[in-house]
Design an enzyme around this catalytic site. Structure first.
Site, PDB file in Angstrom:
ATOM      1  N   THR A 104      -5.728  -2.008   4.044  1.00  0.00           N
ATOM      2  CA  THR A 104      -5.412  -1.111   5.326  1.00  0.00           C
ATOM      3  C   THR A 104      -5.862   0.115   4.613  1.00  0.00           C
ATOM      4  O   THR A 104      -5.540   1.173   3.944  1.00  0.00           O
ATOM      5  CB  THR A 104      -4.264  -0.944   5.821  1.00  0.00           C
ATOM      6  OG1 THR A 104      -3.868  -2.661   6.399  1.00  0.00           O
ATOM      7  CG2 THR A 104      -5.174  -0.460   7.186  1.00  0.00           C
ATOM      8  N   ASP A 154      -5.542  -1.289  -2.021  1.00  0.00           N
ATOM      9  CA  ASP A 154      -4.714  -1.244  -0.393  1.00  0.00           C
ATOM     10  C   ASP A 154      -5.748  -1.502   0.439  1.00  0.00           C
ATOM     11  O   ASP A 154      -6.776  -1.592   0.153  1.00  0.00           O
ATOM     12  CB  ASP A 154      -3.621  -0.592   0.042  1.00  0.00           C
ATOM     13  CG  ASP A 154      -2.574  -0.870   1.680  1.00  0.00           C
ATOM     14  OD1 ASP A 154      -2.472  -1.885   1.154  1.00  0.00           O
ATOM     15  OD2 ASP A 154      -3.290  -0.208   1.788  1.00  0.00           O
TER      16      ASP A 154
END
Length: 799
Positions: free
Chosen positions: A319, A317
């Site tokens: 972020t 992911d």
């Protein structure tokens, strides 16, 4: 600015009765003390590890310890001390296993305390963070995005509260909660906030949660652990008939001294037991946990170390993994003639409307102050599924307005000119949010239709300084990285490009919905944007359907489902409580750069255990074969326990310990049992046959008193030389310390042959020159046969 509490009154549409009412300020100190006194406290069992008593029982009361223990007691009464040495070795092994696992337990427990979730409860009118075990019945517990419900309860306040119960019920869609609705332990908040009152704590709530999860939750699969159990099962079945035949042959067929017959019988049975294999596996795992613990890495399930060693695909992911959590507003671009001063007021009010802002909104809060005279009348918290948040306001001049803040390509039509500007900014790796005014109600699913663009908020993401090196490591180790993000695909692609990941960025909304089609697209692409939480889960499943072993990293609530389904879930320590709960590995220092250490540790453990397992099982195979040959030829067993204790220590025990803890970067391969047995069986057969041939020749060569001792000595020499060659093969590729290790083991055996009192202690004395040189010659032929056989096995039965 004032904010209306959506949970101030009970919703008449949901008339479910609340428990005994508690004041908005929560329980008082006296009420908490009263509940603690009567045991109404959340005393759930500690998950992290076994108790000391359980560790001792697991290491002491094993099947093979029972076998070895009985044989040891027999030998203490019928044979000299040196024939009982194997028993003391087992005691030392068991002690080492207990100490190492206890050290690992202490490491795990201390890390678990650091990474423990601290739910927020209201007491005496104040919100305070307490440990999960300090929650009492009727506590008011505040929850927001990413928080997990740790006890069962009833919702008493809700502000756009949406809870995901899929881990418990299998229901994929989040459930909107209103006051009076039940809240189940194990569920987690995906949007909004609120508070619930605890109705079941301690073992009541824990039992309910466990019952729900039992059919759906399983520990990480450990092929190593399962494989060793399988091998030990087969070894047990081989031992029984071989041991019975040996007992009959030595005690009945051969009319020798009873004590020596018993000693030689035990000498045949003991080496069949691969007693150190389970110990070394436990020690290797335990030391792995301790090493990773020093790097602030919490391994919540031990086999997860092994699992990471097997991965070939890691889903990241963006972020919080590739970028740091914080962001900065770098630019505000007013659209459609909007007044920038007014837009700043709107953004300030939007920031104030969300009590639990995400990273993007926090950057806006930091950049734009709150408009004191604006009042929030309704709010829509951000959701990863819809990609926007919103709020309705009563402005200072009495006018009302409703605003959305979110992804431009979701809120605007495909032909809107603002998207072209957004695209250019995304190509620079910038994150862009759109502020849009709408006319509908926030609870309308189509509220974004007809949105009027007011401004673009440009955010700069902070790249993790260690991300590029970590991605480079995965590429070098042949582990494919897939960046999966809810952000704009072009922006994510630009960020990935800065970190050295190449490939076209794909908008996940264009991906095929069927598993095979999605898997094909994932095999081809590297960066995927606009991915919904459910899609993340589907992507993991699609990759697994194509035979990939998948690790998933993440820190947000939108990663929970994918983390749960991945072969290995890795969460950041600063991530949401829900992600930490479902992940097998938690990086407490929030450093993505720790992952290579975890992967390397897993590879070290599994690669080295595969190596040393071959050493142990070659011994088991030749021991069983020798027992069978002795029974068929009806001769004395060639060895006493002291001989095999010496051989096992020098060719297996000591070198295996060092080899098991050595660096090893090779990616773990599947089929552990097949990989080990394809070397162990031919190796054991060659060693057993060569040793028995030497023994039979020696029986014809030596005659008279002391002949059996001379026969035993040359048979021991043959078996030692062949076992040393097995060790030399297993130790490849050579480094200076491996050469020293093998050489020192050979020197140890020469020392026994050269020192008179050691000769007497181990009953080893080579008689004459002819027979020892014949033994050496047979060993050389056997060593050549080993090389040829294992080379052929590699080609004929590739792993």
């Amino acid at each position: 600015m004032t904010h209306i509490d959506a949970g101030a009154e009970l919703d008449p549409v949901h008339p479910a009765p609340l428990p005994a009412p508690v004041a908005n300020g929560g329980l008082s100190a006296a009420e908490v003390a009263e509940r603690v006194a009567r045991g109404a406290v959340n005393d759930v069992p500690v998950r992290s590890s076994r108790s000391f008593g359980e560790i001792v029982r697991a290491n002491v009361f094993t099947r093979f310890n029972a076998i070895i223990g009985v044989l040891w007691l027999v030998m203490l009464f019928v044979a000299p001390f040196q024939d009982s040495l194997f028993g003391y070795v087992i005691i030392a092994n068991t002690g080492i296993g207990i100490i190492q696992e206890w050290r690992a337990k202490q490491t795990l427990d201390s890390l678990a305390v650091i990474g423990e979730a601290k739910p927020t409860v209201r007491r005496d009118g104040e919100a305070i963070a307490v440990s999960t075990s300090e929650i009492v019945l009727d506590d008011l517990i505040e929850i927001g995005p990413g928080d997990k419900a740790v006890v069962d309860g009833v919702c008493v306040e809700a502000d756009g509260l949406e809870i995901d119960e899929s881990l418990l019920t299998g229901e994929a869609d989040p459930v909107v909660k209103q006051p009076g609705d039940p809240v189940m332990s194990g569920s987690f908040v995906v949007a909004g906030g609120g508070a619930f009152q605890a109705t079941k704590v301690g073992r009541e709530a824990y039992a309910a949660q466990l019952a729900e999860e039992a059919s759906r939750f399983t520990l990480v699969h450990s092929e190593l652990r399962t494989g060793i159990s399988t091998i030990l099962k087969y070894v047990t079945w081989m031992m029984i008939p071989a041991a019975i035949g040996l007992v009959i042959t030595q005690l009945v067929v051969k009319s020798h001294d009873v004590k020596e017959s018993i000693a030689r019988t035990v000498g045949g049975i003991v080496p069949m037991v691969p007693e150190g294999l389970v110990l070394l596996t436990s020690v290797a795992f335990a030391i792995g946990v301790i090493r990773l613990g020093r790097k602030q890495c919490l391994v919540q399930e031990l086999p997860a170390i092994e699992g990471l060693a097997r991965i070939d695909t890691v889903c990241l992911d963006k972020t919080g993994t590739l970028t740091e959590g914080g962001m900065d507003v770098t630019e505000l671009r007013a659209l459609g003639g909007s007044d920038e001063t007014y837009v700043r007021k709107v953004l300030g009010a939007l920031g104030e409307s969300d009590p639990r802002p995400n990273a993007s909104l926090q950057a806006i809060i930091d950049a734009y102050p709150d408009a004191e005279d604006w009042r929030c009348t309704e709010s829509l918290p951000f959701s990863s599924a819809r990609k926007y948040s919103g709020a309705s306001f009563s402005e200072g001049n009495g006018e009302a307005s409703t605003w959305l803040l979110g992804a431009p390509d979701v809120l605007l039509g495909a032909e809107d000119p603002a998207l072209a500007e957004t695209e250019r900014l995304n190509e620079q790796g910038l994150r862009v949010l759109l502020l849009a005014r709408v006319t509908g109600n926030l609870d309308d699913p189509e509220v974004a239709r007809g949105a009027s663009a007011a401004a673009l908020v440009v955010l700069e993401q902070r790249l993790r300084p260690d991300a590029a090196d970590t991605l480079r490591y995965f590429a070098e180790q042949d582990v494919r990285a897939k960046v999966i993000s809810g952000d704009n695909a072009v922006s994510v692609g630009a960020v990935a490009g800065k970190l050295g990941l190449t490939g076209t960025a794909v908008d996940a909304r264009t991906l095929p919905s069927d598993k095979d089609g999605m898997a094909d697209s994932l095999d081809e692409g590297t960066v995927f944007g606009r991915v919904t939480p459910q899609q993340k889960r589907d992507m993991v499943g699609a990759l697994q359907s194509h035979g990939h072993t998948v690790a998933m990293t993440g820190d947000g609530v939108n990663d929970v489902l994918a983390l749960k389904d991945a072969d290995i879930g890795v969460s950041m320590g600063s991530g949401s409580e829900a992600t930490r709960a479902v992940a097998q590995i938690v990086l407490l220092n929030n450093s993505f750069a720790t992952l290579p250490d975890v992967v390397a540790e897993g590879r070290r453990v599994i690669g080295n255990i595969t190596r040393v397992a071959t050493l142990f099982l070659v011994k088991t195979v030749y021991s069983v074969l020798l027992a069978v040959l002795v029974v068929c030829w009806r001769v004395e067993y060639p060895f006493l326990p002291r001989h095999l204790t010496l051989l096992s220590t020098l060719t297996i025990g000591i070198p295996a310990f060092f080899l098991a803890l050595a660096p090893n970067k090779e990616r773990a391969k599947p089929h552990f049992v097949r990989r080990v047995m394809r070397y162990s069986i031919p190796g054991g057969l060659v060693a057993g046959v060569a040793t028995f041939v030497t023994y039979l020749i020696a029986r014809h060569y030596y005659t008279g008193e002391g002949s059996l001792d001379a026969e035993t000595s040359v048979a021991t020499l043959t078996l030692f030389l062949i076992s040393m060659w097995v060790l030399a093969i297993i130790a490849r590729p050579y480094t200076w310390w491996r050469v020293v290790l093998v050489a020192s083991m050979g020197a140890g055996f020469l020392l026994v042959l050269a020192v008179p009192w050691l000769q007497d202690f181990f009953a080893l004395k080579l008689v004459g020159l002819t027979m020892p040189w014949i033994a050496v010659g047979i060993s050389v032929v056997a060593a050549a046969a080993l090389e040829v056989t294992w080379t052929w096995v590699d080609r004929r039965f590739p792993a």
